[in-house]
Design a protein around this motif. Structure first.
Motif, mmCIF file in Angstrom:
data_model
loop_
_atom_site.group_PDB
_atom_site.id
_atom_site.type_symbol
_atom_site.label_atom_id
_atom_site.label_comp_id
_atom_site.label_asym_id
_atom_site.label_seq_id
_atom_site.Cartn_x
_atom_site.Cartn_y
_atom_site.Cartn_z
ATOM 1 N N ASP A 31 0.835 -1.209 0.000
ATOM 2 C CA ASP A 31 0.000 0.000 0.000
ATOM 3 C C ASP A 31 0.863 1.250 0.000
ATOM 4 O O ASP A 31 0.609 2.185 -0.753
ATOM 5 C CB ASP A 31 -0.922 0.035 1.230
ATOM 6 N N ARG A 32 1.889 1.262 0.862
ATOM 7 C CA ARG A 32 2.772 2.429 0.941
ATOM 8 C C ARG A 32 3.512 2.668 -0.369
ATOM 9 O O ARG A 32 3.798 3.800 -0.726
ATOM 10 C CB ARG A 32 3.760 2.289 2.092
ATOM 11 N N ALA A 33 3.821 1.590 -1.073
ATOM 12 C CA ALA A 33 4.527 1.706 -2.344
ATOM 13 C C ALA A 33 3.570 1.987 -3.500
ATOM 14 O O ALA A 33 4.011 2.267 -4.615
ATOM 15 C CB ALA A 33 5.312 0.426 -2.627
ATOM 16 N N ALA A 50 8.668 -1.389 -11.275
ATOM 17 C CA ALA A 50 7.245 -1.214 -10.955
ATOM 18 C C ALA A 50 6.458 -1.238 -12.251
ATOM 19 O O ALA A 50 6.978 -0.913 -13.318
ATOM 20 C CB ALA A 50 7.038 0.108 -10.226
ATOM 21 N N PRO A 51 5.195 -1.626 -12.200
ATOM 22 C CA PRO A 51 4.386 -1.633 -13.411
ATOM 23 C C PRO A 51 4.314 -0.237 -14.029
ATOM 24 O O PRO A 51 4.473 0.772 -13.333
ATOM 25 C CB PRO A 51 3.002 -2.091 -12.950
ATOM 26 N N ARG A 52 4.080 -0.200 -15.318
ATOM 27 C CA ARG A 52 4.009 1.093 -16.004
ATOM 28 C C ARG A 52 2.958 1.998 -15.380
ATOM 29 O O ARG A 52 3.148 3.171 -15.240
ATOM 30 C CB ARG A 52 3.700 0.897 -17.489
ATOM 31 N N GLN A 53 1.842 1.431 -15.050
ATOM 32 C CA GLN A 53 0.780 2.212 -14.438
ATOM 33 C C GLN A 53 0.491 1.622 -13.067
ATOM 34 O O GLN A 53 0.094 0.471 -12.954
ATOM 35 C CB GLN A 53 -0.486 2.184 -15.292
ATOM 36 N N VAL A 54 0.720 2.413 -12.038
ATOM 37 C CA VAL A 54 0.438 1.954 -10.682
ATOM 38 C C VAL A 54 -1.072 1.919 -10.517
ATOM 39 O O VAL A 54 -1.763 2.899 -10.783
ATOM 40 C CB VAL A 54 1.095 2.895 -9.645
#
Length: 118
Positions: A31-33, A50-54
């Motif tokens: 969640d924090r990330a 990280a994925p392209r779109q959070v």
């Protein structure tokens, strides 16, 4: 990474057993990330980007807990005003406007904590 949807590319599962505390810690860190637990674990275990779109905005839990308390105060005030109206007493328009203004402020703060425009 090859082309195609995540479902077509990622077809294998990894299952691990966790204690409730361990799972809660992973969920909180994800969640924090601003990530799903799966994306967070992939990033930690493999160093994957990280994925392209959070998909989920990071949420400040402490701020949301504070806002939840504020909503309780506003709800209490609205309940008192409603009781007056239900027994036929005059409702102070200024008091009602003040409570509604408080509610708008809390709503805006919640939207901000969720990463959305007010």
């Amino acid at each position: 990474m090859s082309h195609g949807s995540e479902k077509r590319v990622r077809s294998k599962h990894l299952t691990i057993r966790l204690s409730p505390e361990e799972r809660a810690a992973i969920d909180e860190k994800a969640d924090r990330a601003g990530l799903t637990p799966g994306s967070y674990c992939r990033q930690v275990l493999l160093g994957a980007p990280a994925p392209r779109q959070v998909r989920r905005p990071p949420i400040e839990r402490r701020e949301l807990a504070r806002l939840l308390g504020e909503i309780g105060h506003v709800g209490s005030n609205l309940n008192q005003i409603a009781r007056l109206g239900n027994v036929g007493k005059d409702i102070d328009g200024a008091e009602l406007a003040s409570v509604l203004a408080d509610l708008a402020v809390v709503r805006g703060a919640i939207l901000k904590a969720l990463g959305r425009d007010a």
